[in-house]
Design a protein around this motif. Structure first.
Motif, PDB file in Angstrom:
ATOM      1  N   ALA A 224       0.824  -1.209   0.000  1.00  0.00           N
ATOM      2  CA  ALA A 224       0.000   0.000   0.000  1.00  0.00           C
ATOM      3  C   ALA A 224       0.857   1.257   0.000  1.00  0.00           C
ATOM      4  O   ALA A 224       0.604   2.207  -0.753  1.00  0.00           O
ATOM      5  CB  ALA A 224      -0.934  -0.014   1.207  1.00  0.00           C
ATOM      6  N   PHE A 225       1.875   1.280   0.855  1.00  0.00           N
ATOM      7  CA  PHE A 225       2.718   2.477   0.929  1.00  0.00           C
ATOM      8  C   PHE A 225       3.537   2.663  -0.350  1.00  0.00           C
ATOM      9  O   PHE A 225       3.830   3.792  -0.744  1.00  0.00           O
ATOM     10  CB  PHE A 225       3.617   2.409   2.159  1.00  0.00           C
ATOM     11  N   LYS A 226       3.884   1.571  -1.025  1.00  0.00           N
ATOM     12  CA  LYS A 226       4.598   1.670  -2.300  1.00  0.00           C
ATOM     13  C   LYS A 226       3.735   2.326  -3.361  1.00  0.00           C
ATOM     14  O   LYS A 226       4.232   2.989  -4.270  1.00  0.00           O
ATOM     15  CB  LYS A 226       5.026   0.277  -2.765  1.00  0.00           C
ATOM     16  N   ARG A 227       2.420   2.144  -3.260  1.00  0.00           N
ATOM     17  CA  ARG A 227       1.499   2.731  -4.237  1.00  0.00           C
ATOM     18  C   ARG A 227       1.318   4.237  -4.029  1.00  0.00           C
ATOM     19  O   ARG A 227       0.904   4.938  -4.956  1.00  0.00           O
ATOM     20  CB  ARG A 227       0.140   2.046  -4.161  1.00  0.00           C
ATOM     21  N   MET A 228       1.583   4.723  -2.834  1.00  0.00           N
ATOM     22  CA  MET A 228       1.388   6.141  -2.558  1.00  0.00           C
ATOM     23  C   MET A 228       2.444   7.002  -3.243  1.00  0.00           C
ATOM     24  O   MET A 228       3.524   6.528  -3.592  1.00  0.00           O
ATOM     25  CB  MET A 228       1.420   6.391  -1.039  1.00  0.00           C
ATOM     26  N   ALA A 247       6.191  -1.738   8.201  1.00  0.00           N
ATOM     27  CA  ALA A 247       6.128  -1.318   6.805  1.00  0.00           C
ATOM     28  C   ALA A 247       6.035   0.199   6.696  1.00  0.00           C
ATOM     29  O   ALA A 247       6.646   0.814   5.803  1.00  0.00           O
ATOM     30  CB  ALA A 247       4.943  -1.972   6.106  1.00  0.00           C
ATOM     31  N   LEU A 248       5.276   0.813   7.590  1.00  0.00           N
ATOM     32  CA  LEU A 248       5.173   2.273   7.594  1.00  0.00           C
ATOM     33  C   LEU A 248       6.525   2.896   7.925  1.00  0.00           C
ATOM     34  O   LEU A 248       6.948   3.859   7.275  1.00  0.00           O
ATOM     35  CB  LEU A 248       4.117   2.722   8.610  1.00  0.00           C
ATOM     36  N   TYR A 249       7.184   2.366   8.923  1.00  0.00           N
ATOM     37  CA  TYR A 249       8.526   2.876   9.285  1.00  0.00           C
ATOM     38  C   TYR A 249       9.468   2.777   8.090  1.00  0.00           C
ATOM     39  O   TYR A 249      10.172   3.741   7.758  1.00  0.00           O
ATOM     40  CB  TYR A 249       9.075   2.079  10.468  1.00  0.00           C
ATOM     41  N   ASN A 250       9.473   1.647   7.435  1.00  0.00           N
ATOM     42  CA  ASN A 250      10.359   1.464   6.284  1.00  0.00           C
ATOM     43  C   ASN A 250      10.024   2.445   5.170  1.00  0.00           C
ATOM     44  O   ASN A 250      10.927   3.009   4.535  1.00  0.00           O
ATOM     45  CB  ASN A 250      10.253   0.030   5.755  1.00  0.00           C
ATOM     46  N   ALA A 251       8.734   2.657   4.934  1.00  0.00           N
ATOM     47  CA  ALA A 251       8.315   3.582   3.879  1.00  0.00           C
ATOM     48  C   ALA A 251       8.758   5.005   4.171  1.00  0.00           C
ATOM     49  O   ALA A 251       9.157   5.746   3.263  1.00  0.00           O
ATOM     50  CB  ALA A 251       6.796   3.517   3.721  1.00  0.00           C
ATOM     51  N   LEU A 252       8.723   5.393   5.433  1.00  0.00           N
ATOM     52  CA  LEU A 252       9.157   6.739   5.820  1.00  0.00           C
ATOM     53  C   LEU A 252      10.676   6.883   5.727  1.00  0.00           C
ATOM     54  O   LEU A 252      11.191   7.894   5.220  1.00  0.00           O
ATOM     55  CB  LEU A 252       8.679   7.048   7.236  1.00  0.00           C
ATOM     56  N   VAL A 253      11.399   5.886   6.199  1.00  0.00           N
ATOM     57  CA  VAL A 253      12.870   5.936   6.165  1.00  0.00           C
ATOM     58  C   VAL A 253      13.371   5.907   4.732  1.00  0.00           C
ATOM     59  O   VAL A 253      14.327   6.627   4.369  1.00  0.00           O
ATOM     60  CB  VAL A 253      13.455   4.758   6.978  1.00  0.00           C
ATOM     61  N   ASN A 254      12.729   5.097   3.889  1.00  0.00           N
ATOM     62  CA  ASN A 254      13.158   4.967   2.491  1.00  0.00           C
ATOM     63  C   ASN A 254      12.600   6.059   1.592  1.00  0.00           C
ATOM     64  O   ASN A 254      12.824   6.035   0.380  1.00  0.00           O
ATOM     65  CB  ASN A 254      12.734   3.597   1.956  1.00  0.00           C
ATOM     66  N   LYS A 255      11.848   6.984   2.187  1.00  0.00           N
ATOM     67  CA  LYS A 255      11.258   8.118   1.469  1.00  0.00           C
ATOM     68  C   LYS A 255      10.264   7.672   0.399  1.00  0.00           C
ATOM     69  O   LYS A 255      10.086   8.340  -0.624  1.00  0.00           O
ATOM     70  CB  LYS A 255      12.343   9.020   0.870  1.00  0.00           C
ATOM     71  N   ASP A 256       9.603   6.528   0.649  1.00  0.00           N
ATOM     72  CA  ASP A 256       8.507   6.119  -0.231  1.00  0.00           C
ATOM     73  C   ASP A 256       7.318   7.045  -0.048  1.00  0.00           C
ATOM     74  O   ASP A 256       6.532   7.242  -0.975  1.00  0.00           O
ATOM     75  CB  ASP A 256       8.092   4.677   0.063  1.00  0.00           C
ATOM     76  N   ILE A 257       7.147   7.569   1.183  1.00  0.00           N
ATOM     77  CA  ILE A 257       6.152   8.589   1.471  1.00  0.00           C
ATOM     78  C   ILE A 257       6.818   9.686   2.294  1.00  0.00           C
ATOM     79  O   ILE A 257       7.907   9.484   2.840  1.00  0.00           O
ATOM     80  CB  ILE A 257       4.921   8.021   2.208  1.00  0.00           C
ATOM     81  N   LEU A 279      11.346   9.292  14.275  1.00  0.00           N
ATOM     82  CA  LEU A 279      11.333   9.987  12.986  1.00  0.00           C
ATOM     83  C   LEU A 279      10.726  11.377  13.102  1.00  0.00           C
ATOM     84  O   LEU A 279       9.642  11.546  13.658  1.00  0.00           O
ATOM     85  CB  LEU A 279      10.542   9.165  11.961  1.00  0.00           C
ATOM     86  N   LYS A 280      11.399  12.356  12.545  1.00  0.00           N
ATOM     87  CA  LYS A 280      10.914  13.736  12.617  1.00  0.00           C
ATOM     88  C   LYS A 280       9.678  13.954  11.757  1.00  0.00           C
ATOM     89  O   LYS A 280       8.919  14.911  12.007  1.00  0.00           O
ATOM     90  CB  LYS A 280      12.028  14.697  12.195  1.00  0.00           C
ATOM     91  N   ASN A 281       9.489  13.124  10.752  1.00  0.00           N
ATOM     92  CA  ASN A 281       8.330  13.307   9.867  1.00  0.00           C
ATOM     93  C   ASN A 281       7.121  12.507  10.321  1.00  0.00           C
ATOM     94  O   ASN A 281       6.214  12.213   9.539  1.00  0.00           O
ATOM     95  CB  ASN A 281       8.685  12.980   8.419  1.00  0.00           C
ATOM     96  N   VAL A 282       7.100  12.156  11.608  1.00  0.00           N
ATOM     97  CA  VAL A 282       5.946  11.496  12.216  1.00  0.00           C
ATOM     98  C   VAL A 282       5.389  12.385  13.329  1.00  0.00           C
ATOM     99  O   VAL A 282       6.130  12.807  14.218  1.00  0.00           O
ATOM    100  CB  VAL A 282       6.313  10.119  12.797  1.00  0.00           C
TER     101      VAL A 282
END
Length: 329
Positions: A224-228, A247-257, A279-282
């Motif tokens: 789901a996060f990869k689709r965003m 998965a959310l943590y990974n998506a944020l760290v990898n800048k997927d979202i 994470l600062k973006n949370v």
């Protein structure tokens, strides 16, 4: 004749308790911060005619099998994933919740969380408090615009519609996904129905307001996060377990979202050393969606009203298991 017995699992407002004490014997777990221990709840359930519960209280087969006198469980929330509805129905126990009275309050919080995440309000506030504001520069704490962007609402119940109404005021394009279409919301607010994958791909802000079920458990996963969009922001004001937090943590760290605003977590209270909190973006909140003084009092009073009605042989205002009516007609 002995009064019927009501057990309350968390400290409530005195005016709510007094209304119940006019007719019933009432006992309350007198803590605002800590849930009633499981062993105490099980013991109290044995003699209770009514339970006034919180989301933190597990009302399962183990408890219900001990509750020989129980007529009603009044759950102080819209959601009721903490209650085994089928087991309660089998035993002729009414289960009530607190819809409607918290719709606007929760929608306010949800949209506020969206704003705070997009515009980096918490992060920039902390920078000021920590003495990090040294000068002005063009991209100093630059966040993301909200106006004229696309919001995707997953779960178009009453709270979802209220969030969409607020989004309309920001001239946002409103997409939604729901188990069933909402033609009235489409015509009244201009919301557009789409499938879940399209919602993820097109939205600048994905807002989860879906109830927790076997089908929605970890619906927001790595795929789901990869689709965003990479610039996309995820907001969760529903239930923590609809998200795969790793998965959310990974998506944020990898800048997927780009960011996430979270009012709920799979395990609550969330641990201070949880990876997401590093994470600062949370933006993380302690499950305060309906937490205004006015709304919480209204929720307490609605629970008390439902208990009073049922223990006096009347139909409650907000019944979840509708089969109870036919069982008691």
């Amino acid at each position: 004749m002995a009064k019927k017995y009501v057990y309350i699992t968390r400290k409530l407002a005195p005016e709510t308790i007094e209304k119940l004490r006019e007719q019933f014997e009432v006992k309350m777990w007198d803590s605002e911060d800590q849930p009633v221990p499981r062993e105490i709840l099980l013991e109290e359930a044995k003699s209770a005619d009514a339970l006034l519960t919180m989301l933190t209280d597990r009302v399962d087969t183990e408890l219900l099998s001990k509750a020989e006198n129980l007529s009603v469980v009044a759950n102080m929330a819209v959601g009721f994933d903490n209650v085994d509805i089928d087991a309660a129905s089998e035993r002729g126990i009414a289960v009530c919740n607190t819809p409607d009275v918290l719709t606007d309050t929760t929608a306010d919080l949800t949209f506020g969380l969206l704003i705070a995440t997009a515009r980096r309000l918490v992060e920039s506030s902390e920078a000021v408090k920590n003495g990090e504001w040294k000068s002005w520069s063009p991209f100093f704490f630059a966040g993301h615009d909200i106006h004229h962007k696309t919001i995707g609402i997953a779960g178009m119940g009453k709270i979802g519609e209220a969030v969409a109404k607020r989004a309309a005021g920001f001239d946002m394009e409103i997409l939604y996904h729901n188990r069933s279409r909402k033609p009235e919301a489409e015509s009244r607010i201009g919301a557009v129905y789409c499938d879940f994958e399209e919602l993820l791909e097109r939205s600048d802000f994905v807002v989860s307001l879906i109830p927790l079920s076997n089908e929605t458990h970890r619906l927001f996963n790595a795929e789901a996060f990869k689709r965003m969009k990479e610039s996309g922001i995820f907001i969760n004001a529903s239930r923590g377990a609809v998200v795969d937090e790793q998965a959310l943590y990974n998506a944020l760290v990898n800048k997927d979202i780009a960011g996430a605003g979270l009012d709920v977590f799979e395990k609550e209270p969330i641990s201070a050393n949880h990876p997401l909190l590093t994470l600062k973006n949370v933006v993380a909140l302690p499950h305060i969606g309906s937490s205004s003084a006015e709304t919480r009092l209204a929720m307490m009073n609605l629970c008390a009203k439902n208990i009073t009605l049922i223990l006096n042989g009347q139909k409650p205002q907000t019944l979840i298991n509708k089969t109870w009516i036919s069982q008691h007609s």
